[in-house]
Design an enzyme around this catalytic site. Structure first.
Site, mmCIF file in Angstrom:
data_model
loop_
_atom_site.group_PDB
_atom_site.id
_atom_site.type_symbol
_atom_site.label_atom_id
_atom_site.label_comp_id
_atom_site.label_asym_id
_atom_site.label_seq_id
_atom_site.Cartn_x
_atom_site.Cartn_y
_atom_site.Cartn_z
ATOM 1 N N SER A 212 3.357 -7.262 -11.999
ATOM 2 C CA SER A 212 2.719 -6.020 -12.436
ATOM 3 C C SER A 212 2.003 -6.214 -13.774
ATOM 4 C CB SER A 212 3.765 -4.902 -12.509
ATOM 5 O OG SER A 212 3.168 -3.652 -12.701
ATOM 6 N N ASP B 220 1.180 -0.907 -1.987
ATOM 7 C CA ASP B 220 1.460 -0.684 -3.401
ATOM 8 C C ASP B 220 0.756 0.588 -3.862
ATOM 9 O OD1 ASP B 220 1.762 -0.822 -6.190
ATOM 10 O OD2 ASP B 220 1.632 -3.015 -6.195
ATOM 11 N N HIS C 156 5.289 -1.585 -4.509
ATOM 12 C CA HIS C 156 5.173 -2.179 -5.846
ATOM 13 C C HIS C 156 6.492 -2.866 -6.212
ATOM 14 C CE1 HIS C 156 3.138 -2.844 -9.608
ATOM 15 N NE2 HIS C 156 4.160 -2.329 -10.291
#
Length: 268
Positions: free
Chosen positions: A159, A213, A245
Protein backbone atom coordinates in the site's frame (compact mmCIF):
# COMPACT_ATOMS: atom_id res chain seq x y z
CA UNK A 1 80.08 -58.89 40.91
CA UNK A 2 80.01 -60.75 37.62
CA UNK A 3 76.53 -62.10 38.35
CA UNK A 4 75.26 -58.59 39.09
CA UNK A 5 76.69 -57.28 35.82
CA UNK A 6 74.97 -60.05 33.92
CA UNK A 7 71.63 -59.13 35.53
CA UNK A 8 72.08 -55.48 34.58
CA UNK A 9 73.03 -56.44 31.03
CA UNK A 10 69.93 -58.60 30.73
CA UNK A 11 67.75 -55.72 31.95
CA UNK A 12 69.25 -53.36 29.36
CA UNK A 13 68.68 -55.91 26.58
CA UNK A 14 65.10 -56.49 27.74
CA UNK A 15 64.39 -52.73 27.87
CA UNK A 16 65.92 -52.25 24.40
CA UNK A 17 63.83 -55.06 22.93
CA UNK A 18 60.66 -53.71 24.57
CA UNK A 19 61.34 -50.20 23.23
CA UNK A 20 62.00 -51.57 19.74
CA UNK A 21 58.74 -53.58 19.73
CA UNK A 22 56.77 -50.57 20.99
CA UNK A 23 58.25 -48.36 18.25
CA UNK A 24 57.41 -50.89 15.55
CA UNK A 25 53.83 -51.25 16.79
CA UNK A 26 53.40 -47.46 16.93
CA UNK A 27 54.62 -47.04 13.36
CA UNK A 28 52.32 -49.84 12.18
CA UNK A 29 49.14 -48.53 13.77
CA UNK A 30 49.84 -44.77 13.84
CA UNK A 31 51.82 -43.96 10.69
CA UNK A 32 52.89 -40.39 10.14
CA UNK A 33 51.47 -39.02 6.92
CA UNK A 34 54.55 -36.88 6.49
CA UNK A 35 56.65 -40.05 5.96
CA UNK A 36 54.88 -40.63 2.64
CA UNK A 37 54.06 -37.41 0.76
CA UNK A 38 51.87 -39.32 -1.68
CA UNK A 39 49.61 -40.53 1.13
CA UNK A 40 46.11 -39.26 0.27
CA UNK A 41 45.08 -36.44 2.55
CA UNK A 42 41.46 -36.47 3.80
CA UNK A 43 39.43 -33.50 2.53
CA UNK A 44 39.36 -30.63 4.96
CA UNK A 45 35.85 -29.44 5.78
CA UNK A 46 35.46 -25.72 5.72
CA UNK A 47 32.50 -24.81 7.87
CA UNK A 48 32.27 -21.46 6.14
CA UNK A 49 32.29 -22.81 2.57
CA UNK A 50 28.51 -23.08 2.31
CA UNK A 51 27.97 -19.59 3.66
CA UNK A 52 30.65 -18.19 1.37
CA UNK A 53 28.81 -19.53 -1.70
CA UNK A 54 25.73 -17.61 -0.59
CA UNK A 55 26.30 -13.90 -0.55
CA UNK A 56 24.62 -11.73 2.05
CA UNK A 57 21.37 -10.09 1.04
CA UNK A 58 19.12 -7.43 2.51
CA UNK A 59 15.34 -7.16 2.36
CA UNK A 60 13.67 -3.95 3.51
CA UNK A 61 9.91 -4.22 4.13
CA UNK A 62 7.80 -1.04 4.25
CA UNK A 63 4.36 -1.34 5.86
CA UNK A 64 1.12 0.39 4.95
CA UNK A 65 -0.58 3.45 6.44
CA UNK A 66 -1.31 3.13 10.16
CA UNK A 67 0.59 -0.15 10.50
CA UNK A 68 3.94 -0.92 12.14
CA UNK A 69 7.13 -2.73 11.27
CA UNK A 70 6.99 -5.39 14.01
CA UNK A 71 3.45 -6.36 12.95
CA UNK A 72 4.86 -7.40 9.57
CA UNK A 73 7.85 -9.40 10.79
CA UNK A 74 6.06 -12.79 10.48
CA UNK A 75 6.38 -12.34 6.70
CA UNK A 76 10.02 -13.43 6.81
CA UNK A 77 9.08 -16.82 8.31
CA UNK A 78 7.52 -17.77 4.96
CA UNK A 79 10.89 -17.46 3.20
CA UNK A 80 12.25 -20.89 4.03
CA UNK A 81 14.56 -21.51 1.05
CA UNK A 82 18.28 -21.96 1.88
CA UNK A 83 19.07 -18.84 -0.16
CA UNK A 84 17.57 -16.72 2.64
CA UNK A 85 19.73 -18.08 5.47
CA UNK A 86 22.13 -15.16 5.04
CA UNK A 87 19.42 -12.55 4.48
CA UNK A 88 19.09 -9.61 6.80
CA UNK A 89 15.52 -8.36 7.14
CA UNK A 90 14.45 -4.91 8.26
CA UNK A 91 10.91 -3.92 9.24
CA UNK A 92 11.05 -0.25 10.20
CA UNK A 93 8.03 1.65 11.51
CA UNK A 94 6.89 4.90 9.93
CA UNK A 95 6.92 8.05 12.07
CA UNK A 96 3.59 9.36 13.33
CA UNK A 97 2.23 12.31 11.36
CA UNK A 98 -1.12 13.92 10.47
CA UNK A 99 -2.67 12.38 7.35
CA UNK A 100 -4.89 14.52 5.15
CA UNK A 101 -7.09 11.71 3.82
CA UNK A 102 -7.95 10.75 7.41
CA UNK A 103 -8.98 14.32 8.37
CA UNK A 104 -5.60 15.15 9.82
CA UNK A 105 -5.51 12.24 12.26
CA UNK A 106 -2.03 11.43 13.53
CA UNK A 107 -0.89 7.91 12.70
CA UNK A 108 2.15 6.02 11.41
CA UNK A 109 2.66 7.35 7.88
CA UNK A 110 5.63 7.46 5.53
CA UNK A 111 4.26 10.52 3.71
CA UNK A 112 1.00 12.41 3.40
CA UNK A 113 -1.87 10.89 1.41
CA UNK A 114 -4.31 13.45 0.12
CA UNK A 115 -7.31 11.26 -0.71
CA UNK A 116 -8.76 7.78 -0.24
CA UNK A 117 -9.51 5.76 -2.25
CA UNK A 118 -6.38 6.27 -4.29
CA UNK A 119 -7.10 6.40 -8.01
CA UNK A 120 -4.90 6.68 -11.07
CA UNK A 121 -5.57 10.44 -11.01
CA UNK A 122 -5.10 11.12 -7.29
CA UNK A 123 -2.91 14.13 -6.41
CA UNK A 124 0.44 13.50 -4.73
CA UNK A 125 2.39 15.18 -1.94
CA UNK A 126 5.87 14.89 -3.43
CA UNK A 127 7.57 16.95 -0.72
CA UNK A 128 6.84 14.53 2.14
CA UNK A 129 7.41 11.57 -0.21
CA UNK A 130 10.95 12.69 -1.09
CA UNK A 131 11.82 13.08 2.61
CA UNK A 132 10.76 9.47 3.17
CA UNK A 133 12.79 8.37 0.14
CA UNK A 134 15.91 9.96 1.64
CA UNK A 135 15.44 7.91 4.83
CA UNK A 136 15.07 4.69 2.83
CA UNK A 137 18.19 5.51 0.84
CA UNK A 138 20.15 6.12 4.04
CA UNK A 139 19.18 2.63 5.24
CA UNK A 140 20.29 1.08 1.95
CA UNK A 141 23.55 3.05 2.00
CA UNK A 142 24.41 1.60 5.41
CA UNK A 143 23.91 -1.97 4.23
CA UNK A 144 25.99 -1.45 1.09
CA UNK A 145 28.73 0.19 3.16
CA UNK A 146 28.66 -2.92 5.37
CA UNK A 147 29.46 -5.08 2.34
CA UNK A 148 26.12 -6.08 0.79
CA UNK A 149 26.12 -6.14 -3.01
CA UNK A 150 23.58 -3.51 -4.23
CA UNK A 151 22.11 -6.20 -6.47
CA UNK A 152 21.30 -8.21 -3.34
CA UNK A 153 19.25 -5.35 -1.88
CA UNK A 154 15.48 -5.67 -2.23
CA UNK A 155 12.85 -3.12 -1.22
CA UNK A 156 9.32 -4.42 -0.71
CA UNK A 157 6.20 -2.69 0.51
CA UNK A 158 2.43 -2.83 0.86
CA UNK A 159 0.00 0.00 0.00
CA UNK A 160 1.63 3.26 1.11
CA UNK A 161 4.81 1.24 1.69
CA UNK A 162 4.51 -0.07 -1.86
CA UNK A 163 4.30 3.46 -3.24
CA UNK A 164 7.38 4.41 -1.21
CA UNK A 165 9.12 1.25 -2.46
CA UNK A 166 8.58 2.32 -6.05
CA UNK A 167 9.88 5.85 -5.49
CA UNK A 168 12.87 4.62 -3.46
CA UNK A 169 13.92 2.03 -6.03
CA UNK A 170 13.60 4.40 -8.98
CA UNK A 171 15.40 7.29 -7.32
CA UNK A 172 18.30 5.27 -5.93
CA UNK A 173 21.37 5.98 -8.10
CA UNK A 174 22.51 2.34 -8.37
CA UNK A 175 20.95 -0.83 -9.75
CA UNK A 176 19.36 -2.76 -6.89
CA UNK A 177 18.23 -6.36 -6.72
CA UNK A 178 14.63 -5.30 -7.10
CA UNK A 179 11.60 -3.43 -5.86
CA UNK A 180 8.36 -5.28 -5.08
CA UNK A 181 5.10 -3.32 -4.83
CA UNK A 182 1.93 -4.78 -3.35
CA UNK A 183 -1.32 -2.81 -3.76
CA UNK A 184 0.63 0.39 -4.36
CA UNK A 185 0.51 3.30 -6.79
CA UNK A 186 2.75 5.83 -8.52
CA UNK A 187 3.13 8.50 -5.80
CA UNK A 188 4.82 11.19 -7.90
CA UNK A 189 4.31 13.17 -11.07
CA UNK A 190 6.12 12.69 -14.35
CA UNK A 191 8.60 15.48 -13.56
CA UNK A 192 10.37 13.25 -11.01
CA UNK A 193 11.14 10.69 -13.68
CA UNK A 194 13.88 13.03 -14.92
CA UNK A 195 15.84 12.09 -11.78
CA UNK A 196 15.91 8.37 -12.59
CA UNK A 197 19.45 7.33 -13.48
CA UNK A 198 20.26 4.79 -16.23
CA UNK A 199 21.45 2.44 -13.46
CA UNK A 200 18.15 2.74 -11.57
CA UNK A 201 16.22 1.91 -14.72
CA UNK A 202 17.88 -1.53 -14.61
CA UNK A 203 16.37 -2.35 -11.20
CA UNK A 204 13.69 -5.05 -11.68
CA UNK A 205 10.19 -4.12 -10.51
CA UNK A 206 7.48 -6.56 -9.41
CA UNK A 207 3.94 -5.18 -9.03
CA UNK A 208 1.11 -7.22 -7.47
CA UNK A 209 -2.43 -5.89 -7.03
CA UNK A 210 -5.82 -7.27 -5.99
CA UNK A 211 -8.55 -6.79 -8.56
CA UNK A 212 -11.25 -5.89 -6.00
CA UNK A 213 -9.15 -3.41 -4.05
CA UNK A 214 -11.41 -0.55 -2.86
CA UNK A 215 -8.69 1.41 -1.03
CA UNK A 216 -6.03 1.68 -3.71
CA UNK A 217 -8.15 1.00 -6.76
CA UNK A 218 -6.99 -1.65 -9.20
CA UNK A 219 -6.91 1.04 -11.89
CA UNK A 220 -4.26 2.90 -9.86
CA UNK A 221 -2.05 -0.17 -9.74
CA UNK A 222 -2.72 -1.19 -13.31
CA UNK A 223 -1.65 2.26 -14.52
CA UNK A 224 1.81 1.77 -12.99
CA UNK A 225 3.54 -0.57 -15.45
CA UNK A 226 2.69 1.47 -18.59
CA UNK A 227 3.94 4.59 -16.79
CA UNK A 228 7.21 2.82 -15.94
CA UNK A 229 7.71 1.28 -19.35
CA UNK A 230 7.21 4.69 -20.93
CA UNK A 231 10.18 5.84 -18.87
CA UNK A 232 12.39 2.89 -19.73
CA UNK A 233 11.74 0.85 -16.57
CA UNK A 234 10.73 -2.80 -16.88
CA UNK A 235 7.92 -4.09 -14.68
CA UNK A 236 6.28 -7.46 -14.10
CA UNK A 237 2.60 -7.00 -13.19
CA UNK A 238 0.49 -9.68 -11.51
CA UNK A 239 -3.27 -9.27 -10.94
CA UNK A 240 -5.05 -11.31 -8.26
CA UNK A 241 -8.79 -11.87 -8.83
CA UNK A 242 -10.88 -11.67 -5.67
CA UNK A 243 -8.12 -10.03 -3.63
CA UNK A 244 -9.10 -6.83 -1.81
CA UNK A 245 -6.72 -4.36 -0.15
CA UNK A 246 -4.50 -6.96 1.47
CA UNK A 247 -1.59 -9.25 0.79
CA UNK A 248 -1.90 -13.02 0.70
CA UNK A 249 0.42 -16.00 0.93
CA UNK A 250 0.24 -16.63 -2.81
CA UNK A 251 1.82 -13.23 -3.43
CA UNK A 252 4.49 -13.82 -0.81
CA UNK A 253 5.37 -17.25 -2.20
CA UNK A 254 5.82 -15.68 -5.60
CA UNK A 255 7.95 -12.93 -4.05
CA UNK A 256 10.23 -15.58 -2.56
CA UNK A 257 10.84 -17.20 -5.96
CA UNK A 258 11.18 -13.79 -7.62
CA UNK A 259 13.91 -12.71 -5.21
CA UNK A 260 15.66 -16.11 -5.38
CA UNK A 261 15.92 -15.79 -9.16
CA UNK A 262 17.75 -12.47 -8.78
CA UNK A 263 20.12 -13.12 -5.88
CA UNK A 264 23.76 -12.76 -6.81
CA UNK A 265 26.27 -15.35 -5.58
CA UNK A 266 29.35 -14.35 -3.61
CA UNK A 267 31.49 -14.72 -6.74
CA UNK A 268 29.51 -12.15 -8.72
Amino acid sequence: MKGLDEVREMKVIKFTVTLLITTILFLLFFPKKSINPSFPQPPQRDSSSSSMSRARSFVLWLHGLGDSGPANEPIKTLFTSPEFRDTKWSFPSAPSAPVTCNYGSVMPSWFDILEIPVTAESPNDESSLLKAVQNVHATIDREIAAGVNPKNVFICGFSQGGALTLASALLYPKTLGGGAIFSGWVPFNSSITEQITPEAKQTPILWCHGMVDKTVLFEAGHAGPPFLEKNGVGCEFKAYPGLAHSINNEELRYLESWIKARLQSSSQ
